[in-house]
Design a protein around this motif. Structure first.
Motif, mmCIF file in Angstrom:
data_model
loop_
_atom_site.group_PDB
_atom_site.id
_atom_site.type_symbol
_atom_site.label_atom_id
_atom_site.label_comp_id
_atom_site.label_asym_id
_atom_site.label_seq_id
_atom_site.Cartn_x
_atom_site.Cartn_y
_atom_site.Cartn_z
ATOM 1 N N ARG A 1 26.974 11.562 -10.975
ATOM 2 C CA ARG A 1 26.097 12.664 -10.575
ATOM 3 C C ARG A 1 25.474 12.387 -9.210
ATOM 4 O O ARG A 1 25.319 13.314 -8.395
ATOM 5 C CB ARG A 1 25.010 12.870 -11.631
ATOM 6 N N CYS A 2 25.121 11.138 -8.941
ATOM 7 C CA CYS A 2 24.577 10.779 -7.627
ATOM 8 C C CYS A 2 25.571 11.111 -6.518
ATOM 9 O O CYS A 2 25.210 11.720 -5.500
ATOM 10 C CB CYS A 2 24.243 9.284 -7.580
ATOM 11 N N LEU A 3 26.830 10.702 -6.714
ATOM 12 C CA LEU A 3 27.849 10.944 -5.690
ATOM 13 C C LEU A 3 28.118 12.439 -5.532
ATOM 14 O O LEU A 3 28.281 12.929 -4.407
ATOM 15 C CB LEU A 3 29.136 10.207 -6.035
ATOM 16 N N LEU B 1 19.565 8.099 -7.276
ATOM 17 C CA LEU B 1 19.156 6.730 -7.603
ATOM 18 C C LEU B 1 17.660 6.678 -7.909
ATOM 19 O O LEU B 1 17.228 5.975 -8.830
ATOM 20 C CB LEU B 1 19.501 5.790 -6.448
ATOM 21 N N HIS B 2 16.885 7.406 -7.145
ATOM 22 C CA HIS B 2 15.440 7.455 -7.380
ATOM 23 C C HIS B 2 15.129 8.009 -8.774
ATOM 24 O O HIS B 2 14.249 7.515 -9.483
ATOM 25 C CB HIS B 2 14.780 8.327 -6.313
ATOM 26 N N LYS C 1 0.814 -1.212 0.000
ATOM 27 C CA LYS C 1 0.000 0.000 0.000
ATOM 28 C C LYS C 1 0.848 1.263 0.000
ATOM 29 O O LYS C 1 0.398 2.309 -0.477
ATOM 30 C CB LYS C 1 -0.941 -0.004 1.207
ATOM 31 N N ILE C 2 2.050 1.185 0.562
ATOM 32 C CA ILE C 2 2.943 2.344 0.548
ATOM 33 C C ILE C 2 3.611 2.379 -0.821
ATOM 34 O O ILE C 2 4.333 1.458 -1.196
ATOM 35 C CB ILE C 2 3.998 2.241 1.662
ATOM 36 N N ARG C 3 3.395 3.444 -1.573
ATOM 37 C CA ARG C 3 3.792 3.462 -2.983
ATOM 38 C C ARG C 3 5.204 3.989 -3.215
ATOM 39 O O ARG C 3 5.554 4.383 -4.327
ATOM 40 C CB ARG C 3 2.796 4.299 -3.795
ATOM 41 N N ALA C 4 6.033 3.998 -2.185
ATOM 42 C CA ALA C 4 7.403 4.496 -2.325
ATOM 43 C C ALA C 4 8.214 3.596 -3.253
ATOM 44 O O ALA C 4 7.955 2.391 -3.369
ATOM 45 C CB ALA C 4 8.077 4.576 -0.966
ATOM 46 N N ARG C 5 9.216 4.172 -3.882
ATOM 47 C CA ARG C 5 10.116 3.418 -4.759
ATOM 48 C C ARG C 5 11.287 2.824 -3.985
ATOM 49 O O ARG C 5 11.772 1.744 -4.315
ATOM 50 C CB ARG C 5 10.645 4.343 -5.860
ATOM 51 N N ILE C 6 11.747 3.539 -2.932
ATOM 52 C CA ILE C 6 12.908 3.106 -2.151
ATOM 53 C C ILE C 6 12.528 3.073 -0.680
ATOM 54 O O ILE C 6 11.878 3.998 -0.174
ATOM 55 C CB ILE C 6 14.102 4.059 -2.356
#
Length: 352
Positions: free
Chosen positions: A305-307, A297-298, A138-143
């Protein structure tokens, strides 16, 4: 049977674990036993990985939903945490309150001249949380970011099937279609192999500093003279993947950060070249770094670029004694790179 929501159809970050109020005290000197130190300034701020990561993302302007999960007491500090989350539009439906324990807090003693911190921590309600109420369908988070391992009594307990209760919780999130992420607290003990190692097979993204990575893998990443051993650091990252981390290991340290993927990609990023007077306190820098990397990452950014995003948000956090008040916006943080530049590569890196 209802199909599980895959990562591309999900959006946002759910962060669970330690919810702490930091009582940050800037002192003139660290005293010897039975001696006195003067408190020059005292402020109250966010503490604990989920609180710091989510507030950092909110203050920086992350364009996706944020969810909180954990446990606070039915007290003044617990209400302050809930009010702070609501102010930043962080969903608190899964951040429960209990009368059985007080809200966790930490006295953070920060030396004025160096920014070095010493922590006096009360576990409080965090010790009771196991995440059993979380419905990942139910929690629609990706991470799902869980932290800190080694500081969550209920989740650090052994589990006959998943190694630890944290492993069981992460496996549930992964089965529902989420990417899973963990961070670890720095602790001088032998518990890393008993608690952290068996949890890693249920982790997609693993964050550690060089101390934590060394204690988990058995490698000495710092040389006797204090220099970073980049060869051993690479070995430690590889060992963490061999222990089961599914996709990505990120190790951060004062000089910068290193990431290794399951596909064999290695990425280095040096930290900002900040003047000494810029650094007010180092509390929360690791969580700010983690927030920046998770943002990337998301959004599917390339790893460099993430770092860089993580490094710049960490740099912004250093401008304040609290963990998150130094964060103004993502453009502001990225502007620090243009203003100060990055440290030159380590000598060992320039030779490879």
């Amino acid at each position: 049977m209802k199909a599980k929501a895959s990562a591309p159809t999900r959006r946002g970050i759910l962060a669970g674990g330690n919810w702490i109020v930091d009582q940050v005290k800037v002192i003139d000197v660290w005293p010897q036993p039975e001696q006195l130190a003067n408190i020059l300034k005292q402020t109250q701020g966010t503490g604990g990985a989920p609180f710091n990561v989510l507030v950092t993302l909110a203050r920086a302007g992350a364009p996706f939903p944020l969810w909180a999960a954990g446990m606070v007491g039915k007290d003044t500090l617990g209400r302050w945490i809930l009010d702070t989350c609501r102010r930043y539009k962080i969903n608190t439906r899964h951040l429960g309150q209990t009368p059985r324990a007080a809200t966790s807090f930490t006295d953070v003693m920060t030396e004025q001249a160096t920014g070095r911190r010493t922590f006096f921590h009360a576990r409080g309600a965090n010790a009771l949380w196991r995440g059993e109420d979380l419905d990942f369908d139910k929690i629609r988070a990706r991470i799902f970011h869980l932290a800190y391992l080694l500081l969550l009594d209920g989740l650090d307990q052994p589990d006959p099937k998943f190694g630890t209760r944290a492993g069981r919780l992460l496996a549930r999130a992964h089965e529902a279609g989420m990417k899973t992420s963990v961070d670890v607290v720095s602790e001088d003990s032998d518990r890393y192999t008993r608690i952290v190692k068996p949890t890693l097979p249920y982790v997609d993204y693993c964050f550690m500093n060089e101390w934590e990575a060394g204690r988990t893998t058995g490698f000495k990443i710092r040389q006797p003279d204090g220099r970073l051993d980049v060869v051993t650091l690479r070995h430690a990252a590889g060992a963490l993947l061999q222990m089961g981390v599914r996709e990505l290991v990120v190790i951060h340290f004062p000089e910068g950060a290193f990431a290794r993927t399951r596909r064999g990609e290695d990425v280095w990023q040096m930290s900002l070249r900040l003047p000494d007077k810029y650094v007010v306190g180092t509390a929360g820098a690791g969580d700010a770094f983690c927030a920046g990397v998770l943002w990337g990452l998301h959004e599917g950014w390339d790893l460099q670029r993430c770092l860089q995003t993580g490094i710049c948000l960490a740099g912004a956090s250093l401008s304040d004694a609290t963990c998150t008040d130094g964060i103004k916006s993502l453009p502001h943080a990225l502007g620090l790179a243009r203003r100060f530049g990055f440290r030159p590569p380590l000598e060992e890196l320039s030779q490879t």
